[in-house]
Design a protein around this motif. Structure first.
Motif, PDB file in Angstrom:
ATOM      1  N   GLN A 143      37.905  -3.912  23.256  1.00 40.82           N
ATOM      2  CA  GLN A 143      37.256  -2.852  22.511  1.00 40.82           C
ATOM      3  C   GLN A 143      36.803  -3.312  21.136  1.00 40.82           C
ATOM      4  O   GLN A 143      35.792  -2.840  20.649  1.00 40.82           O
ATOM      5  CB  GLN A 143      38.196  -1.660  22.387  1.00 40.82           C
ATOM      6  CG  GLN A 143      38.458  -1.006  23.706  1.00 40.82           C
ATOM      7  CD  GLN A 143      38.460   0.497  23.599  1.00 40.82           C
ATOM      8  OE1 GLN A 143      38.252   1.049  22.544  1.00 40.82           O
ATOM      9  NE2 GLN A 143      38.698   1.147  24.714  1.00 40.82           N
ATOM     10  N   GLU A 144      37.529  -4.226  20.509  1.00 38.07           N
ATOM     11  CA  GLU A 144      37.150  -4.666  19.162  1.00 38.07           C
ATOM     12  C   GLU A 144      35.784  -5.346  19.141  1.00 38.07           C
ATOM     13  O   GLU A 144      35.009  -5.092  18.221  1.00 38.07           O
ATOM     14  CB  GLU A 144      38.221  -5.575  18.561  1.00 38.07           C
ATOM     15  CG  GLU A 144      37.901  -6.062  17.161  1.00 38.07           C
ATOM     16  CD  GLU A 144      37.465  -4.976  16.172  1.00 38.07           C
ATOM     17  OE1 GLU A 144      36.598  -5.253  15.324  1.00 38.07           O
ATOM     18  OE2 GLU A 144      37.983  -3.834  16.233  1.00 38.07           O
ATOM     19  N   PRO A 145      35.437  -6.206  20.123  1.00 39.07           N
ATOM     20  CA  PRO A 145      34.084  -6.792  20.082  1.00 39.07           C
ATOM     21  C   PRO A 145      32.985  -5.719  20.103  1.00 39.07           C
ATOM     22  O   PRO A 145      31.994  -5.833  19.379  1.00 39.07           O
ATOM     23  CB  PRO A 145      34.027  -7.675  21.322  1.00 39.07           C
ATOM     24  CG  PRO A 145      35.439  -8.030  21.594  1.00 39.07           C
ATOM     25  CD  PRO A 145      36.240  -6.810  21.190  1.00 39.07           C
ATOM     26  N   LEU A 146      33.153  -4.685  20.898  1.00 44.90           N
ATOM     27  CA  LEU A 146      32.155  -3.615  20.940  1.00 44.90           C
ATOM     28  C   LEU A 146      32.105  -2.852  19.621  1.00 44.90           C
ATOM     29  O   LEU A 146      31.026  -2.490  19.140  1.00 44.90           O
ATOM     30  CB  LEU A 146      32.432  -2.659  22.097  1.00 44.90           C
ATOM     31  CG  LEU A 146      32.231  -3.232  23.490  1.00 44.90           C
ATOM     32  CD1 LEU A 146      32.578  -2.201  24.553  1.00 44.90           C
ATOM     33  CD2 LEU A 146      30.802  -3.726  23.674  1.00 44.90           C
ATOM     34  N   ALA A 147      33.257  -2.606  19.035  1.00 45.32           N
ATOM     35  CA  ALA A 147      33.293  -1.924  17.736  1.00 45.32           C
ATOM     36  C   ALA A 147      32.598  -2.776  16.678  1.00 45.32           C
ATOM     37  O   ALA A 147      31.871  -2.249  15.825  1.00 45.32           O
ATOM     38  CB  ALA A 147      34.734  -1.621  17.334  1.00 45.32           C
ATOM     39  N   ALA A 148      32.802  -4.091  16.724  1.00 47.79           N
ATOM     40  CA  ALA A 148      32.142  -4.990  15.760  1.00 47.79           C
ATOM     41  C   ALA A 148      30.629  -4.973  15.942  1.00 47.79           C
ATOM     42  O   ALA A 148      29.879  -4.960  14.961  1.00 47.79           O
ATOM     43  CB  ALA A 148      32.688  -6.412  15.908  1.00 47.79           C
ATOM     44  N   ILE A 149      30.173  -4.972  17.177  1.00 49.95           N
ATOM     45  CA  ILE A 149      28.726  -4.900  17.439  1.00 49.95           C
ATOM     46  C   ILE A 149      28.168  -3.592  16.901  1.00 49.95           C
ATOM     47  O   ILE A 149      27.111  -3.573  16.261  1.00 49.95           O
ATOM     48  CB  ILE A 149      28.434  -5.055  18.949  1.00 49.95           C
ATOM     49  CG1 ILE A 149      28.731  -6.488  19.392  1.00 49.95           C
ATOM     50  CG2 ILE A 149      26.996  -4.682  19.268  1.00 49.95           C
ATOM     51  CD1 ILE A 149      28.710  -6.677  20.899  1.00 49.95           C
ATOM     52  N   ASN A 150      28.872  -2.506  17.143  1.00 50.66           N
ATOM     53  CA  ASN A 150      28.410  -1.207  16.642  1.00 50.66           C
ATOM     54  C   ASN A 150      28.351  -1.188  15.118  1.00 50.66           C
ATOM     55  O   ASN A 150      27.415  -0.635  14.538  1.00 50.66           O
ATOM     56  CB  ASN A 150      29.284  -0.076  17.173  1.00 50.66           C
ATOM     57  CG  ASN A 150      29.057   0.181  18.649  1.00 50.66           C
ATOM     58  OD1 ASN A 150      28.053  -0.237  19.218  1.00 50.66           O
ATOM     59  ND2 ASN A 150      29.992   0.861  19.274  1.00 50.66           N
ATOM     60  N   ARG A 151      29.340  -1.806  14.475  1.00 53.23           N
ATOM     61  CA  ARG A 151      29.309  -1.879  13.006  1.00 53.23           C
ATOM     62  C   ARG A 151      28.107  -2.694  12.539  1.00 53.23           C
ATOM     63  O   ARG A 151      27.454  -2.344  11.549  1.00 53.23           O
ATOM     64  CB  ARG A 151      30.616  -2.472  12.471  1.00 53.23           C
ATOM     65  CG  ARG A 151      31.796  -1.518  12.525  1.00 53.23           C
ATOM     66  CD  ARG A 151      33.001  -2.025  11.739  1.00 53.23           C
ATOM     67  NE  ARG A 151      33.510  -3.299  12.206  1.00 53.23           N
ATOM     68  CZ  ARG A 151      34.412  -3.458  13.171  1.00 53.23           C
ATOM     69  NH1 ARG A 151      34.911  -2.402  13.782  1.00 53.23           N
ATOM     70  NH2 ARG A 151      34.824  -4.667  13.517  1.00 53.23           N
ATOM     71  N   ALA A 152      27.789  -3.765  13.252  1.00 57.47           N
ATOM     72  CA  ALA A 152      26.629  -4.588  12.886  1.00 57.47           C
ATOM     73  C   ALA A 152      25.336  -3.802  13.034  1.00 57.47           C
ATOM     74  O   ALA A 152      24.463  -3.853  12.157  1.00 57.47           O
ATOM     75  CB  ALA A 152      26.581  -5.850  13.751  1.00 57.47           C
ATOM     76  N   VAL A 153      25.196  -3.055  14.112  1.00 56.20           N
ATOM     77  CA  VAL A 153      23.993  -2.238  14.324  1.00 56.20           C
ATOM     78  C   VAL A 153      23.855  -1.205  13.212  1.00 56.20           C
ATOM     79  O   VAL A 153      22.767  -1.030  12.640  1.00 56.20           O
ATOM     80  CB  VAL A 153      24.026  -1.567  15.716  1.00 56.20           C
ATOM     81  CG1 VAL A 153      22.965  -0.489  15.841  1.00 56.20           C
ATOM     82  CG2 VAL A 153      23.858  -2.619  16.805  1.00 56.20           C
TER      83      VAL A 153
END
Length: 182
Positions: A1-11
């Motif tokens: 889940q953390e990789p997806l959360a990081a991608i969302n933060r980047a977007v």
């Protein structure tokens, strides 16, 4: 889940950044890579760039804002097709659909990206930030009256800047403005 959360933060950081964000694509932009590019304000690509929403090919659904950005760029019907089929688009087709703004030959790419970045850097930064905020708000505004009021308030704030005074003076003097971001 953390990789997806990081991608969302980047977007979200890309969209909330008050400066224009330029994506330079010189190869494959697949899945989240394509969607990160879609989050950017402008996208330049080489002729060898390829784009695909390949999530369903591995049993996943799009992430990184893909279902938000792609339908707004290419329309719901085309976005649905691209998501469902995983079709690979070449750079020319991506440009035709509006996924990229400009396709540049590989040997000219670095210079073209630098020139585009320099052009963007010369824009009035405070006004650019307000413009990005307005564009983001327009995606969810819901009605013209609300968006028009946001525009009025941003225009009023921009009219009280040194950049506005410089822009008007430069126009009257028939020269390029030198914006400072103030």
């Amino acid at each position: 889940q953390e990789p997806l959360a990081a991608i969302n933060r980047a977007v979200l950081a890309i969209r909330q950044c008050p400066k224009p964000v330029l994506a330079a694509i010189n190869g494959a932009a697949a899945g989240a890579g394509m969607n990160l590019a879609l989050a950017c304000d402008l996208r330049l690509a080489t002729a060898k760039a390829r784009f695909t929403e390949a999530f369903l090919n591995v049993g996943l659904i799009p992430d990184a804002g893909g279902t938000f950005f792609l339908p707004r760029i290419v329309g719901l019907a085309k976005a649905t097709e691209l998501f469902l089929t995983g079709q690979v688009l070449d750079a020319a087709e991506a440009e035709r659909l509006g996924i990229v703004h400009k396709v540049v030959p590989v040997e000219e790419f670095a210079a073209a990206v630098s020139a585009y970045a320099e052009l963007l850097a010369q824009r009035p930064t405070a006004a650019v930030g307000r413009l990005k905020a307005l564009l983001n708000a327009s995606l969810v505004a819901g009605d013209l009256a609300t968006q028009a009021e946001r525009e009025r308030a941003a225009q009023e704030a921009s009219a009280h800047t040194s950049d506005f005074a410089e822009g008007v003076t430069a126009f009257a003097e028939k020269r390029m403005p030198e914006f400072t971001g103030k």
